[in-house]
Design an enzyme around this catalytic site. Structure first.
Site, PDB file in Angstrom:
ATOM      1  N   GLY A  29      62.109 -11.393 -43.474  1.00 47.36           N
ATOM      2  CA  GLY A  29      61.416 -12.326 -44.361  1.00 47.36           C
ATOM      3  C   GLY A  29      62.224 -13.586 -44.566  1.00 47.36           C
ATOM      4  N   ASN A  30      61.821 -14.370 -45.544  1.00 47.81           N
ATOM      5  CA  ASN A  30      62.559 -15.598 -45.862  1.00 47.81           C
ATOM      6  C   ASN A  30      62.567 -15.785 -47.373  1.00 47.81           C
ATOM      7  OD1 ASN A  30      60.195 -17.423 -46.668  1.00 47.81           O
ATOM      8  ND2 ASN A  30      59.556 -16.698 -44.640  1.00 47.81           N
ATOM      9  N   ARG A  31      63.301 -16.794 -47.848  1.00 44.76           N
ATOM     10  CA  ARG A  31      63.526 -16.923 -49.288  1.00 44.76           C
ATOM     11  C   ARG A  31      62.492 -17.805 -49.990  1.00 44.76           C
ATOM     12  NH1 ARG A  31      67.670 -18.943 -51.355  1.00 44.76           N
ATOM     13  NH2 ARG A  31      68.598 -20.075 -49.637  1.00 44.76           N
ATOM     14  N   SER A  32      61.385 -18.124 -49.350  1.00 50.35           N
ATOM     15  CA  SER A  32      60.364 -18.916 -50.027  1.00 50.35           C
ATOM     16  C   SER A  32      59.809 -18.144 -51.229  1.00 50.35           C
ATOM     17  CB  SER A  32      59.220 -19.238 -49.062  1.00 50.35           C
ATOM     18  OG  SER A  32      58.182 -19.886 -49.759  1.00 50.35           O
ATOM     19  N   ALA A  96      55.866 -20.536 -45.988  1.00 53.02           N
ATOM     20  CA  ALA A  96      56.910 -20.370 -44.974  1.00 53.02           C
ATOM     21  C   ALA A  96      56.473 -19.195 -44.102  1.00 53.02           C
ATOM     22  CB  ALA A  96      58.251 -20.094 -45.636  1.00 53.02           C
TER      23      ALA A  96
END
Ligand code: C5P
Length: 220
Positions: A29-32, A96
């Site tokens: 995943g990502n930090r959005s 994102a």
């Protein structure tokens, strides 16, 4: 009292960060956080727009008053966007979206190989939803992309944003400098709005609500 300059406009906003499963319990995943997209939805509603929101793992609640669709993976995001986009005046791709997904998703939890210090994952590219939207858009629809950039050696964030809008072909690009402690997940934001030729339309820093209002001025 804010101006009602988006009355009757149908706006689709995506926000948050997609997740790509590796196995039943793990993902990439990502930090959005989705905060900037939620702020855009709040301000667009306030300005009279009809807002549909596609959220991926939002850390903040989407405003009541939007039509909300929740998704997890990039593929689910793509399905939802393509299903909802036709009737929209404006599409804002603030999510994102994972650029890659695991080639194979394990049916069972991946076990660690106790004899090896490495685990190799093979990733395959996800379709670029924004590019697909632009290629097949209804004539009068306006499409805005986002670009979260950290900069890279020899290239400024602005240069990266200009290359990105040329490649993606959207009408506007919101360029967002991100880093370990900047942009994603924070309360404030610093953005530059570019037009389709890469020229700077506006630069704004402030709370994500203030940034949202300035970004929406692009359409007004
Ligand atoms: O290429 P990059 O991921 O930096 O592009 C960011 C922009 O493209 C955002 O508007 C994002 O929502 C969109 N995007 C997309 N589909 C992808 C990757 C990014 O629509 N697979």
């Amino acid at each position: 009292p804010s101006v009602q300059d988006l009355v009757g406009k149908r706006i689709l906003i995506t926000g948050g960060g997609t997740r790509e499963p590796l196995d039943p319990v793990r993902f990439i995943g990502n930090r959005s956080s989705g905060k900037q997209a939620v702020a855009l939805a709040e301000r667009a509603l306030r300005r009279g727009a009809n807002v549909t929101f596609i959220g991926a793992h939002l850390e903040v609640a989407a405003p009541s008053g939007v039509t909300l669709q929740e998704v997890s993976t990039a593929a689910e995001m793509q399905d939802a966007v393509m299903r909802l986009r036709n009737s929209m005046d404006i599409v804002i791709m603030a999510a994102a979206v994972s650029d890659f997904r695991a080639e194979d998703v394990s049916e069972n939890k991946l076990k660690k190989d106790v004899t090896s210090e490495h685990l190799h994952l093979t990733l395959v590219k996800n379709p670029d939803i924004l590019v697909e939207l632009v290629k097949t858009k209804p004539q009068s629809q306006i499409i805005m992309g986002f670009a979260a950039e950290t900069g890279e050696p020899g290239k400024s964030v602005l240069e990266l944003g200009q290359a990105k809008i040329a490649r993606k072909g959207c009408d506007f690009l919101v360029l967002n400098q991100v880093g370990w402690d900047q942009g994603f997940g924070t309360e404030r934001n610093v953005v530059t709005v570019l037009d389709s030729t890469g020229d700077i339309l506006s630069e704004v820093s402030g709370s994500k609500l203030a940034v949202a209002d300035k970004v929406l001025d692009t359409f007004a």
